[in-house]
Design a protein around this motif. Structure first.
Motif, PDB file in Angstrom:
ATOM      1  N   THR A 146      37.870  21.027  51.938  1.00 33.63           N
ATOM      2  CA  THR A 146      39.191  20.476  52.217  1.00 33.63           C
ATOM      3  C   THR A 146      40.087  21.412  53.023  1.00 33.63           C
ATOM      4  N   LYS A 147      39.713  22.683  53.142  1.00 38.81           N
ATOM      5  CA  LYS A 147      40.463  23.610  53.995  1.00 38.81           C
ATOM      6  C   LYS A 147      39.848  23.594  55.390  1.00 38.81           C
ATOM      7  N   ILE A 148      40.576  23.067  56.354  1.00 41.55           N
ATOM      8  CA  ILE A 148      40.048  22.934  57.703  1.00 41.55           C
ATOM      9  C   ILE A 148      39.807  24.307  58.336  1.00 41.55           C
ATOM     10  N   SER A 149      40.527  25.309  57.888  1.00 43.68           N
ATOM     11  CA  SER A 149      40.364  26.657  58.443  1.00 43.68           C
ATOM     12  C   SER A 149      38.976  27.225  58.187  1.00 43.68           C
ATOM     13  N   ALA A 150      38.253  26.672  57.215  1.00 43.24           N
ATOM     14  CA  ALA A 150      36.885  27.126  56.968  1.00 43.24           C
ATOM     15  C   ALA A 150      35.985  26.831  58.163  1.00 43.24           C
ATOM     16  N   ASN A 201      43.534  23.388  43.912  1.00 46.62           N
ATOM     17  CA  ASN A 201      42.167  23.571  43.424  1.00 46.62           C
ATOM     18  C   ASN A 201      41.361  22.281  43.635  1.00 46.62           C
ATOM     19  N   PRO A 202      41.186  21.846  44.880  1.00 49.18           N
ATOM     20  CA  PRO A 202      40.603  20.528  45.150  1.00 49.18           C
ATOM     21  C   PRO A 202      39.113  20.419  44.850  1.00 49.18           C
ATOM     22  N   GLN A 203      38.385  21.529  44.816  1.00 48.63           N
ATOM     23  CA  GLN A 203      36.937  21.468  44.638  1.00 48.63           C
ATOM     24  C   GLN A 203      36.495  21.609  43.185  1.00 48.63           C
ATOM     25  N   GLU A 228      43.515  14.120  58.463  1.00 50.12           N
ATOM     26  CA  GLU A 228      43.552  15.257  57.545  1.00 50.12           C
ATOM     27  C   GLU A 228      43.404  16.567  58.309  1.00 50.12           C
ATOM     28  N   SER A 229      42.795  16.494  59.490  1.00 46.04           N
ATOM     29  CA  SER A 229      42.674  17.678  60.340  1.00 46.04           C
ATOM     30  C   SER A 229      43.836  17.816  61.315  1.00 46.04           C
ATOM     31  N   THR A 266      45.263  25.102  60.278  1.00 48.92           N
ATOM     32  CA  THR A 266      45.718  25.363  58.907  1.00 48.92           C
ATOM     33  C   THR A 266      45.890  24.085  58.083  1.00 48.92           C
ATOM     34  N   SER A 267      45.470  22.942  58.608  1.00 47.52           N
ATOM     35  CA  SER A 267      45.580  21.684  57.869  1.00 47.52           C
ATOM     36  C   SER A 267      44.642  21.695  56.663  1.00 47.52           C
ATOM     37  N   PHE A 268      44.922  20.797  55.721  1.00 50.49           N
ATOM     38  CA  PHE A 268      44.012  20.634  54.591  1.00 50.49           C
ATOM     39  C   PHE A 268      43.999  19.172  54.161  1.00 50.49           C
TER      40      PHE A 268
END
Length: 702
Positions: free
Chosen positions: A541-545, A667-669, A509-510, A551-553
């Motif tokens: 779920t946003k790897i950029s965090a 809106n995964p969260q 996922e990353s 930019t993967s998610f």
């Protein structure tokens, strides 16, 4: 045909041995064994009068002795029945029934004096298992396998869930297509990996899941892979015949056997219900009972770890940025740290605190030992010694601190594919673990194998993996092997093999993301052979965090991640995200804290490979149930029933569901949590978002 063979075949016909038929205990499966012209062994299989495997050849081609392909006569055929129940050390249910009818055929080759083989067939209600056996005998000792020629002649152009045939990796995205489309889709299916060796434009891996046009579900795999090469399948797309294709060694040989010997079981699981495929225990039943007299030290493990932050690029495994290091030569105390090394004493203590506060058993730490700066892709023999920590990782202090919190440390051994080096250090590494409070190890085999030319799935490596497991058992250590050969039910025999990776896990996922249908397929494919360390539980779920450059998610909703703890069986379960992220979602994190990892009972509520799965499981020795339901990219409504609960008893269900506007990509969260009183008559409809899911905990009302 020579006169002697003619006489023997005529005698077999007179004695009624030329063809043998067998039925499953419930009579739904019918099996036939026979000899074709020139004494070629063949078999057929049908289910409820529908053909599953048409007439298919059996045999083994050898390099140094006459082959076991033809010229056979049936010298004996014995049918027996068997019915027992047994209790796995760890598993999806407390008791497993092992019920089958067996046919043992002895085949002689009159042209080869004093030589014979046996083929043993076991027909269960859920499928067929068979293997080749080479008893000790006068005219058969050592021999080399050139190729196994087992065929699976399918009855049509089935829909298949497949991976490219490869001797070194299963870390591909599953392709869903008709078998006739494999050749055209193969090039795109072969994506880059650290080590990979494809062998055919129509080569496929097992477990291979298929669905026929008339609604039959068929799964082909193997069981009890010991001292033999892993089997792939080569598809003849003109007639839909699959033929076994073994992993070669460095010089092209497929296996070295010495009688008495036997092949792994070849397995065909069949049903007209997808739920029956997931419920099958055929592969486990074909493995031997546990080899260990004492299994009290083998326990399920829920863990957290210093891992995901390195996978995302937030932190590093390496202590510094040197491009070249030599173990025992490089003095790390004189080098400058890179400031991003995650496996440092203070940071690991934070994970230990989190584990202790939330009831987790263990903390995994990767990147703790010297050598990570100079390992990937180097085909370097001496990379790690598995006992020398970096300067900022205090092994003894962390042992003391974890023990004071009643938390175990989980070791990490990355071999970098250098199997010879790992075996050289294995005893010292396991002793080091015991001395410092580690009772489980995550091992890795990233990269090309050393000795050079050997493959991850060849006989030599298959033997190494089992050696590592049994050697670990000498020290009462549990094993979680990554990049090793795909499992074949050996966790029954060697239950300290808690889990394997052997597929695309959450880490991908990353690396660009897994497809939304990925986890609706894996239970029908990879997990058929044994538990997977999938490392679920990603809430951010946003790897950029974590790493602005990535930019993967994650291709699932947060609630889908919760459901995976039920739908992806493993007695080894990781809460893979970072503690600071879980702190923001503690109400949802409660499900991960509560959910069991070992079970008394499993009920497959609904399933369709590639689309959806809903499973209910009863926690070991508790009156608690946990339900997980997941879907692919298509939203759907799951109907959850509770008939498996005791009649007349009330329970409280806590339902974790996707929010109304939830979706994996936008809106995964978004999620909701509600409670309700239920009993065995209750039915609950839960809306699953795109890439979404539902998770339910069920506990008795006191």
């Amino acid at each position: 045909m020579n006169k002697l063979l003619t006489i023997f075949m005529l005698l077999s016909t007179v004695l009624g041995l030329q063809a043998q038929e067998l039925s499953s205990p419930d009579k739904n499966l019918k099996f036939k064994f026979s000899l074709q012209d020139n004494g070629v062994p063949t078999y057929e299989l049908s289910y409820k009068n529908k053909p599953i495997i048409k007439s298919s050849k059996l045999g083994i081609e050898t390099k140094d002795v006459p082959s076991f392909l033809n010229g056979f006569v049936i010298s004996n055929a014995v049918q027996t029945s068997f019915d027992e129940s047994w209790n796995p050390v760890l598993g999806e249910q407390k008791t497993i029934r092992n019920h089958y009818n067996e046919l043992l055929v002895t085949l002689a080759q009159p042209s080869v004096k004093d030589r014979y083989i046996r083929i043993r067939f076991r027909l269960f209600d859920d499928g067929l298992g068979f293997r080749y056996e080479f008893p000790e005998q006068k005219n058969l000792s050592y021999f080399i396998i050139k190729e196994e020629k087992t065929q699976f002649a399918l009855a049509g152009d089935h829909k298949a869930f497949w991976l490219p045939g490869d001797f070194d990796t299963q870390e591909y995205s599953t392709v869903t297509s008709n078998l006739s489309e494999v050749r055209g889709k193969m090039k795109a299916a072969v994506t880059p990996n650290a080590s990979q060796t494809t062998f055919s434009p129509t080569g496929l891996q097992t477990p291979l899941m298929m669905k026929s046009k008339d609604g039959l579900y068929i799964n082909i795999h193997e069981a009890a892979l010991v001292d033999y090469s892993c089997m792939s399948l080569n598809l003849n797309d003109s007639n839909f015949v699959l033929e076994s294709f073994l992993t070669p060694d460095a010089i092209g040989d497929k296996g070295y056997l010495q009688a008495p010997a036997q092949s792994p079981w070849r397995t065909i699981i069949v049903s007209d219900k997808a739920t029956d495929i997931l419920a099958s225990k055929l592969i486990l039943n074909l493995n031997e009972p546990t080899k260990y007299a004492d299994v009290s030290w083998i326990k399920p493990v829920k863990y957290v770890g210093v891992w995901w932050e390195m996978i995302t690029g937030k932190s590093t495994w390496a202590y510094n940025d040197l491009e070249s290091v030599q173990l025992g030569v490089t003095d790390y105390s004189k080098t400058k740290p890179n400031g991003k090394h995650a496996a440092n004493t203070q940071h690991v203590k934070e994970y230990i605190d989190f584990a202790a506060a939330n009831g987790f058993d263990a903390v995994l730490v990767e990147g703790w030992n010297e050598g990570w700066e100079d390992w990937f892709g180097k085909t370097k023999d001496y990379v790690f010694d598995f006992i020398t920590p970096y300067p900022d990782f205090d092994v003894q202090e962390l042992h003391r601190y974890a023990a004071s919190k009643n938390v175990k440390m989980m070791m990490h051994h990355e071999t970098s594919g250098s199997v010879r080096n790992y075996e050289r250090h294995m005893d010292d590494a396991y002793k080091f673990m015991i001395d410092n409070g580690y009772n489980s190890v995550k091992s890795g085999y990233v990269g090309n194998i050393i000795p050079r030319g050997e493959h991850h799935y060849g006989q030599w490596l298959v033997n190494h993996y089992l050696y590592a497991i049994t050697k670990a058992a000498d020290y009462k250590i549990m094993v979680n092997a990554h990049e090793a050969v795909r499992p074949t039910g050996l966790n029954r025999t060697y239950p300290n093999l808690l889990a394997n990776e052997s597929a695309r896990g959450t880490e991908y996922e990353s690396f660009g993301g897994n497809n939304p249908d990925h986890t609706t397929i894996l239970p029908f494919t990879r997990l058929m052979g044994g538990p997977m360390d999938y490392t679920p539980g990603i809430f951010q779920t946003k790897i950029s965090a974590y790493n602005p450059e990535n930019t993967s998610f994650v291709h699932s909703t947060l609630v889908h991640q919760l459901a995976l703890y039920v739908t992806m069986y493993s007695p080894l379960q990781m809460a893979a995200d970072l503690p600071e992220t879980y702190a923001k979602f503690m109400d949802a994190f409660q499900f991960i804290k509560d959910v069991a990892a070992d079970w008394d009972e499993t009920v497959i509520l609904e399933a369709e490979p590639g689309d959806y799965i809903s499973i209910a499981r009863k926690a070991k020795n508790k009156d608690e149930w946990y339900i997980g339901s997941i879907t692919d990219e298509n939203p759907r409504t799951a109907t959850i029933t509770f008939e498996y609960l005791p009649k007349g008893k009330n329970y409280e269900a806590v339902i974790y569901a996707d929010g109304k506007t939830a979706s994996y990509d936008k809106n995964p969260q978004s999620y909701t949590i509600r409670k309700m009183k239920i009993n065995s008559k209750t039915k609950v409809k839960v809306n699953l978002a795109s890439g979404g899911g539902a998770a339910i905990s069920v506990k008795p009302i006191k």
